[in-house]
Motif scaffolding. Structure first.
Motif, PDB file in Angstrom:
ATOM      1  N   ALA A   1       0.878  -1.130   0.029  1.00  0.00           N
ATOM      2  CA  ALA A   1       0.032   0.013  -0.109  1.00  0.00           C
ATOM      3  C   ALA A   1       0.906   1.080   0.136  1.00  0.00           C
ATOM      4  N   ALA A   2       0.722   2.012  -0.990  1.00  0.00           N
ATOM      5  CA  ALA A   2       1.611   3.298  -1.200  1.00  0.00           C
ATOM      6  C   ALA A   2       3.055   2.921  -0.802  1.00  0.00           C
ATOM      7  N   GLY A   3       3.356   2.098  -1.743  1.00  0.00           N
ATOM      8  CA  GLY A   3       4.856   1.432  -1.624  1.00  0.00           C
ATOM      9  C   GLY A   3       5.862   2.189  -1.687  1.00  0.00           C
ATOM     10  N   ASP A   4       5.858   3.814  -1.785  1.00  0.00           N
ATOM     11  CA  ASP A   4       7.070   4.295  -1.641  1.00  0.00           C
ATOM     12  C   ASP A   4       7.528   4.597  -0.465  1.00  0.00           C
ATOM     13  N   GLY A   5       7.016   4.184   0.653  1.00  0.00           N
ATOM     14  CA  GLY A   5       7.507   4.098   1.884  1.00  0.00           C
ATOM     15  C   GLY A   5       7.405   5.421   2.726  1.00  0.00           C
ATOM     16  N   ARG A   6       6.639   6.292   1.929  1.00  0.00           N
ATOM     17  CA  ARG A   6       6.470   7.724   2.550  1.00  0.00           C
ATOM     18  C   ARG A   6       5.062   7.633   3.333  1.00  0.00           C
ATOM     19  N   ALA A   7       4.124   6.832   2.938  1.00  0.00           N
ATOM     20  CA  ALA A   7       2.850   6.807   3.381  1.00  0.00           C
ATOM     21  C   ALA A   7       2.763   6.501   4.879  1.00  0.00           C
ATOM     22  N   VAL A   8       2.021   7.358   5.476  1.00  0.00           N
ATOM     23  CA  VAL A   8       2.089   7.270   7.133  1.00  0.00           C
ATOM     24  C   VAL A   8       0.742   6.367   7.591  1.00  0.00           C
TER      25      VAL A   8
ATOM     26  N   LEU B   1      -1.490   6.627   2.789  1.00  0.00           N
ATOM     27  CA  LEU B   1      -2.537   5.617   3.892  1.00  0.00           C
ATOM     28  C   LEU B   1      -1.789   4.439   3.934  1.00  0.00           C
ATOM     29  N   ALA B   2      -0.815   4.351   4.961  1.00  0.00           N
ATOM     30  CA  ALA B   2       0.041   3.241   5.142  1.00  0.00           C
ATOM     31  C   ALA B   2      -0.711   2.105   5.754  1.00  0.00           C
ATOM     32  N   ALA B   3      -0.493   0.779   5.332  1.00  0.00           N
ATOM     33  CA  ALA B   3      -1.149  -0.331   5.939  1.00  0.00           C
ATOM     34  C   ALA B   3      -1.073  -0.352   7.586  1.00  0.00           C
ATOM     35  N   VAL B   4      -1.955  -0.818   8.142  1.00  0.00           N
ATOM     36  CA  VAL B   4      -1.902  -1.105   9.688  1.00  0.00           C
ATOM     37  C   VAL B   4      -1.584  -2.575   9.750  1.00  0.00           C
ATOM     38  N   THR B   5      -0.355  -2.969  10.300  1.00  0.00           N
ATOM     39  CA  THR B   5      -0.065  -4.609  10.531  1.00  0.00           C
ATOM     40  C   THR B   5       0.101  -5.048  11.594  1.00  0.00           C
ATOM     41  N   SER B   6       0.690  -4.301  12.471  1.00  0.00           N
ATOM     42  CA  SER B   6       1.189  -4.959  13.916  1.00  0.00           C
ATOM     43  C   SER B   6      -0.300  -5.358  14.771  1.00  0.00           C
ATOM     44  N   ASP B   7       0.104  -6.286  15.550  1.00  0.00           N
ATOM     45  CA  ASP B   7      -1.122  -6.497  16.354  1.00  0.00           C
ATOM     46  C   ASP B   7      -1.497  -5.552  17.246  1.00  0.00           C
TER      47      ASP B   7
ATOM     48  N   ARG C   1      -4.364  -5.107   2.003  1.00  0.00           N
ATOM     49  CA  ARG C   1      -3.523  -4.898   2.643  1.00  0.00           C
ATOM     50  C   ARG C   1      -3.942  -3.515   3.564  1.00  0.00           C
ATOM     51  N   ILE C   2      -4.824  -2.741   2.892  1.00  0.00           N
ATOM     52  CA  ILE C   2      -4.882  -1.223   3.327  1.00  0.00           C
ATOM     53  C   ILE C   2      -6.213  -1.337   3.975  1.00  0.00           C
ATOM     54  N   ARG C   3      -7.027  -2.329   3.831  1.00  0.00           N
ATOM     55  CA  ARG C   3      -8.499  -2.190   4.342  1.00  0.00           C
ATOM     56  C   ARG C   3      -8.530  -1.722   5.919  1.00  0.00           C
ATOM     57  N   CYS C   4      -7.532  -2.222   6.960  1.00  0.00           N
ATOM     58  CA  CYS C   4      -7.930  -1.772   8.243  1.00  0.00           C
ATOM     59  C   CYS C   4      -7.513  -0.265   8.302  1.00  0.00           C
ATOM     60  N   ALA C   5      -6.407   0.228   7.468  1.00  0.00           N
ATOM     61  CA  ALA C   5      -6.216   1.814   7.516  1.00  0.00           C
ATOM     62  C   ALA C   5      -7.284   2.651   7.049  1.00  0.00           C
ATOM     63  N   TYR C   6      -7.907   1.876   5.869  1.00  0.00           N
ATOM     64  CA  TYR C   6      -9.028   2.596   5.408  1.00  0.00           C
ATOM     65  C   TYR C   6     -10.225   2.924   6.565  1.00  0.00           C
TER      66      TYR C   6
END
Length: 258
Positions: free
Chosen positions: A43-50, A63-69, A224-229
Motif C-alpha cells: 500500500a502506497a509502496g514508496d515508503g512515504r505513506a503514514v 495511507l499506510a497499512a496497519v499491520t502490527s497486532d 492490505r490497506i483495508r484496516c487503515a481505510y
C-alpha cells in the motif's frame, strides 16, 4: 518544496490527486468485503505513506497499512468509539450544498485552508511525487507519480488525463448527508468536503466503483490497506460526530481483526 499553510512554513511532501465524484452508484463487493489484492504491491509502496493512527489530522502523506497486532488493537479501540444509526434518506442531497469543489476559503480550522492553493492541489502535493507545476505557479499540479493505496498501483498522471486519478472522500458526502450533515451549517459541510483527513488521491476507476458506499458495501481492492481505510473512516466519523451504520462499523472492526 515549501509552502505557507496558515501562515506557517510547512515542508510539503509531494502528492497527487484528482477530483472526486460524489453520489455515484458503487459496485458492491462480496458480502465478506472481499476483493482482489494487488499482487506483490504494498500500500502506497514508496515508503512515504503514514499509518493513519499516527496521522490524526490527515496532513501527512498517504495511507499506510496497519499491520502490527498492537496497532490493530489501537485501531479496534478507535473504531469502537464510533456511534451507529440507520442511514437516512438522500432527499435534498446536492454536491453544491457542500460548497464549490475544491475551495481554499473554507473555515480556517481546516488544515491547508487559506494558503492560496485549492484543496485538490493541496492533496496532490501531499501525496504525489515527481511533481510538475503549471508555468508560473507553485500550486497547480500538471503531472505526478502516485502510489495509490486503494489498488497498490503506481500511476503516472498528467492533467490532460485528469480523471485517471480522483480525490476520494473517504466518508462520502452523500453518506454524510444521510447520517446527519443535512442539518449542518454550510461552513461545517464545506469543512468535511475539503478536510485532508477525509481526502485521498486514488485510482479513478476504484473511486468510481465506490460511489457513496460505506465499508459494508465497498472496501479498497488492496486488502492490505483495508484496516487503515477503516481507521480513516472512523477518524472522520469521530471528528465530525457523524455515526455510521451498524453494518459498516461491524465491517470496519472485522478489517482490523475484530
Amino acid at each position: 518544496m515549501t509552502r505557507l499553510r496558515g501562515g506557517t512554513a510547512l515542508a510539503v511532501a509531494m502528492v497527487f490527486s484528482g477530483s472526486a465524484l460524489a453520489g455515484c452508484e458503487g459496485l458492491a463487493p462480496p458480502a465478506d468485503g472481499g476483493g482482489s489484492s494487488a499482487p506483490g504491491a504494498p500500500a502506497a509502496g514508496d515508503g512515504r505513506a503514514v499509518n493513519p493512527l499516527d496521522n490524526p489530522d490527515g496532513t501527512k502523506p498517504g495511507l499506510a497499512a496497519v499491520t502490527s497486532d498492537a496497532d490493530k488493537e489501537r485501531a479496534r479501540a478507535l473504531i469502537e468509539k464510533v456511534a451507529t444509526k440507520g442511514r437516512g434518506p438522500r432527499t435534498g442531497y446536492e454536491r453544491d450544498k457542500f460548497g464549490y469543489a475544491w475551495k481554499d476559503s473554507v473555515p480556517r480550522e481546516v488544515p491547508f485552508s487559506h494558503n492560496g492553493c485549492d484543496s485538490r492541489n493541496d492533496l496532490l502535493q501531499r501525496d504525489g511525487q515527481d511533481l510538475r507545476f503549471r508555468a508560473g505557479s507553485d500550486c497547480v499540479v500538471t503531472s505526478l507519480t502516485l502510489h495509490d493505496p486503494y489498488t497498490g498501483k503506481v500511476i503516472e498522471w498528467t492533467k490532460s488525463r485528469a480523471i485517471k486519478v480522483q480525490i476520494d472522500h473517504v466518508m462520502p458526502l452523500s453518506y454524510d448527508w444521510q447520517m446527519g450533515a443535512a442539518r449542518w451549517s454550510k461552513d461545517k459541510r464545506e469543512s468535511i468536503a475539503n478536510d485532508p483527513l477525509n481526502l485521498v488521491p486514488v485510482d479513478g476507476s476504484a473511486n468510481g466503483s465506490k460511489g457513496d458506499s460505506g465499508p459494508a458495501s465497498w472496501l479498497p481492492p488492496n486488502k492490505r490497506i483495508r484496516c487503515a481505510y477503516s481507521v480513516r473512516f472512523a477518524q472522520v466519523s469521530l471528528k465530525y460526530e457523524l455515526p455510521v451504520t451498524a453494518a459498516d462499523k461491524e465491517m470496519m472492526l472485522r478489517q482490523c481483526g475484530g
